[in-house]
Enzyme design. Structure first.
Site, PDB file in Angstrom:
ATOM      1  N   SER A   1      31.035   2.227 -31.589  1.00 50.25           N
ATOM      2  CA  SER A   1      30.489   1.208 -30.663  1.00 50.25           C
ATOM      3  C   SER A   1      30.861   1.538 -29.219  1.00 50.25           C
ATOM      4  O   SER A   1      31.667   0.851 -28.609  1.00 50.25           O
ATOM      5  CB  SER A   1      30.959  -0.189 -31.047  1.00 50.25           C
ATOM      6  OG  SER A   1      32.346  -0.263 -31.263  1.00 50.25           O
TER       7      SER A   1
ATOM      8  N   ASN B   1      -7.358   1.006   7.192  1.00 48.47           N
ATOM      9  CA  ASN B   1      -6.730   1.284   8.485  1.00 48.47           C
ATOM     10  C   ASN B   1      -7.074   2.694   8.992  1.00 48.47           C
ATOM     11  O   ASN B   1      -7.595   3.521   8.244  1.00 48.47           O
ATOM     12  CB  ASN B   1      -5.212   1.127   8.334  1.00 48.47           C
ATOM     13  CG  ASN B   1      -4.502   1.080   9.664  1.00 48.47           C
ATOM     14  OD1 ASN B   1      -5.107   0.780  10.702  1.00 48.47           O
ATOM     15  ND2 ASN B   1      -3.212   1.375   9.654  1.00 48.47           N
TER      16      ASN B   1
ATOM     17  N   GLY C   1       0.836  -1.193   0.000  1.00 46.15           N
ATOM     18  CA  GLY C   1       0.000   0.000   0.000  1.00 46.15           C
ATOM     19  C   GLY C   1       0.865   1.235   0.000  1.00 46.15           C
ATOM     20  O   GLY C   1       2.090   1.154  -0.125  1.00 46.15           O
TER      21      GLY C   1
ATOM     22  N   GLY D   1      36.741   2.970 -30.878  1.00 55.15           N
ATOM     23  CA  GLY D   1      37.433   4.136 -30.318  1.00 55.15           C
ATOM     24  C   GLY D   1      36.620   5.385 -30.593  1.00 55.15           C
ATOM     25  O   GLY D   1      35.596   5.348 -31.291  1.00 55.15           O
TER      26      GLY D   1
ATOM     27  N   PRO E   1       7.837  -2.078   0.936  1.00 55.47           N
ATOM     28  CA  PRO E   1       7.920  -0.623   1.058  1.00 55.47           C
ATOM     29  C   PRO E   1       6.822   0.087   0.281  1.00 55.47           C
ATOM     30  O   PRO E   1       6.338  -0.415  -0.734  1.00 55.47           O
ATOM     31  CB  PRO E   1       9.301  -0.295   0.475  1.00 55.47           C
ATOM     32  CG  PRO E   1       9.603  -1.431  -0.438  1.00 55.47           C
ATOM     33  CD  PRO E   1       8.964  -2.631   0.170  1.00 55.47           C
TER      34      PRO E   1
ATOM     35  N   ALA F   1      39.608   9.036 -33.706  1.00 54.36           N
ATOM     36  CA  ALA F   1      40.730   8.289 -33.137  1.00 54.36           C
ATOM     37  C   ALA F   1      41.653   7.726 -34.215  1.00 54.36           C
ATOM     38  O   ALA F   1      42.817   7.419 -33.948  1.00 54.36           O
ATOM     39  CB  ALA F   1      40.201   7.153 -32.258  1.00 54.36           C
TER      40      ALA F   1
END
Length: 629
Positions: A535, A160, A25, A461, A107, A465
């Site tokens: 990549s 509650n 809840g 790279g 939780p 590069a």
């Protein structure tokens, strides 16, 4: 243990019925207090723990002598006590004359939704708390949706803090009606509602004198009597957790039965291999059994030797589990980094682990309204309906039929963190319509006809590069040596094959996937393929490597410092990125993940491109000469 396996059959003692349930809840609805009071009313708090509870309660409630803070019985973490909230899932074990219970106190905060899902994944029932003053909140709806998604079909709605609304029946009835409609819409079969005051114990362990209008059972009575039928397959299924070989004379296959019943002499099939055998013995620590059923941990021996490994599924030979490698699934994303389609993860289902990638996010779900929304990625705590592709077919059942054979987790291959939990819905029809066609000529034959060993040289790279420059020199040198090559350059491919892709993280993942698949085909044709793509992500480079057999993939890291790449800036891209004209540019506002252990690490520094290219050629020639055959 080994000697017990050879003893005669001993009847197994029947254990109490076990019920796993969760309390959930919204935050501050009183979940921990309710559970603590439940344990107290059931007489399940030992004297020493009760004394500690009284002592700790005095520190917190100095102005209320004698008041017990029951949440302290379950809020075990110091961080939770300091903040007054539940962060982790707190598990408690208790029993009554009829049942044993395992309860997960979950939780309430939205950022801990993944923790709540962990508790719900094994539960048969949920106790959903609602503050009578606030009614149904967004987190109440979120938790109910996740419960329904994870197969919880029985709910006890505990309204509650009824004392703070003067124990009014009309407020209780309104909340019960609204929640009942929500539950029905989500497919939750049964909802039992009751009004409670958790700190005072009203309708928790005993019935309340303040709410005579409520004639139902208290919470403890409901838990003891509620019917939670099994929702697993009626067909026999057992995932193999362990191949048991205590000595040369015994080989058994151990696991917990997750559906159906099997008897000695029954015919089984071991999937995915589909080898058949008959059950010779059903072995337990208490002796052999004539038959075994769902929930029992057993070891099987068979009447003949068959190939069975950890992760395989032993099933009824007449009704084996279906097999597939493509599925429609629900995913609850639990990773801090977003889910990116086509990124490869490990999928763990039962004891079996395979490579998997989400090929499409059909939609994500607003868990507060259940609306279906378009999405290209999933963020933390989001739920999506997706297509997923595996590299091996698995034995499965829909999650609604069998949680063990239909529930899975996704694991990040770099960090080994669990990033998602998933539920298999159904196998995609395309998985059964497409088959591998046998070809007489294979990769080795094609390579031999060209006098070479097929390879993939993967140059990675930063932009600037020198990847393409070096690869071009390598190809020229190999051509002069009579080798058959092809160079796949990332920029060139974006004019055709990858023309439709941008530069977001999702697009970069798909860009690398397509290039890797093309490189794989060219290597299969017997060529030496040179791939030049930034990549930037380790995960995608690992995906590319996994397409090839060991030794075929050579990762070449062209290591050039960012400052040098910016100085060169041959295409003026860094200047545009610094000016904010290009977004998601690697090295500026998008990360580059350096390779940990590339086959070749080229330190550009002061080295000339020709020298670096010669290092690559030398590596190829040496490794080719050392290769067997």
């Amino acid at each position: 243990m080994a000697s017990a396996m050879h003893d005669q059959a001993v009847p197994a003692q029947r254990e109490k019925e076990l019920l796993r349930f969760i309390t959930c809840g919204s935050v501050d609805d009183g979940k921990s207090t309710l559970l603590g009071r439940l344990l107290y009313d059931a007489g399940l708090v030992p004297d020493d723990q009760l004394a500690a509870l009284a002592r700790d309660s005095r520190k917190i409630h100095a102005d209320s002598p004698g008041k017990l803070d029951f949440s302290l019985l379950t809020d075990g973490l110091d961080a939770e006590r300091q903040q007054g909230i539940t962060i982790d899932v707190a598990y408690r074990y208790f029993s009554t004359a009829r049942r044993s219970f395992i309860v997960a106190d979950c939780p309430g905060h939205e950022q801990y939704t993944r923790n709540m899902a962990t508790g719900a994944s094994t539960a048969g029932l949920a106790v959903m708390l609602v503050d009578a003053r606030k009614g149904l909140l967004a987190q109440t709806r979120r938790h109910t949706y996740i419960c329904a998604l994870l197969g919880v079909r029985r709910v006890i709605l505990a309204v509650n803090k009824m004392d703070l609304v003067d124990y009014r029946q009309d407020i209780f009835d309104a909340i019960s009606t609204e929640y009942g409609e929500l539950a029905r819409n989500l497919g939750i079969a049964t909802v039992h509602s009751l009004p409670v005051v958790a700190p005072d114990g009203d309708n928790v362990g005993t019935r309340s004198s303040h709410m005579a209008w409520y004639q139902g059972a208290c919470l403890l009575e409901m838990l003891d009597s509620v019917d939670v039928p099994s929702e697993t397959s009626t067909d026999f299924r057992m995932p193999v957790q362990w191949v048991n070989r205590p000595d040369h004379s015994f080989r058994g296959y151990a696991g917990t039965i997750r559906g159906g019943t099997i008897a000695v002499g029954g015919e089984i099939v071991a999937q995915p291999g589909m080898q058949r055998a008959r059950v010779e013995r059903i072995v337990t620590a208490d002796g052999d059994l004539p038959e075994a059923s769902e929930g029992q941990a057993v070891t099987f021996t068979f009447d003949r030797e068959i190939d069975v490994s950890r992760g395989d599924v032993i099933a009824d030979a007449m009704r084996p589990a279906p097999m597939s490698d493509q599925f429609a699934v629900h995913l609850l994303w639990m990773g801090d980094a977003a889910l990116l389609p086509n990124r490869t993860y490990w999928l763990k289902i039962g004891a079996r682990t395979v490579n998997a990638r989400v090929t499409a996010i059909k939609h994500k779900v607003d868990v507060n309204t259940q609306a279906e929304l378009a999405a290209r990625r999933l963020e933390l705590n989001e739920v999506g309906y997706c297509n997923i592709d595996l590299d091996h077919a698995i034995a499965f059942e829909a999650y609604a039929t069998n949680r063990t054979l239909g529930g899975f987790i996704l694991i990040d291959r770099q960090t080994h963190a669990t990033v998602a939990c998933g539920m298999l819905d159904f196998a995609l029809r395309r998985a059964t319509n497409v088959h591998w066609q046998h070809l007489d000529l294979d990769k080795r034959t094609r390579g031999l006809s060209k006098g070479q060993m097929p390879r993939c040289l993967w140059f990675t790279g930063l932009s600037g590069a020198g990847k393409s420059t070096i690869a071009n020199l390598v190809e020229r040198r190999l051509h002069a040596l009579g080798r058959h090559t092809y160079l796949l350059d990332g920029d060139n491919l974006r004019h055709g094959l990858n023309k439709d892709l941008g530069f977001t993280a999702e697009a970069r993942v798909e860009n690398v996937r397509r290039v890797a698949e093309v490189a794989h085909l060219l290597v299969d044709a017997g060529l030496i393929v040179l791939v030049c793509v930034i990549s930037p992500f380790c995960s995608e480079r690992e995906f590319a490597r996994d397409l090839f057999t060991p030794g075929e993939f050579v990762e070449v890291f062209v290591d050039t410092p960012l400052v040098e790449c910016e100085r060169r800036d041959p295409k003026g891209l860094y200047q545009k990125a610094r000016a904010g004209l290009i977004r998601n540019f690697t090295g500026i506002d998008s990360p580059y993940e350096r390779p940990d252990s590339p086959e070749l690490h080229l330190l550009s520094g002061d080295a000339q491109a020709e020298q670096l290219a010669e290092q690559v050629v030398s590596y190829l020639l040496v490794s080719e000469a050392a290769a067997p055959g």
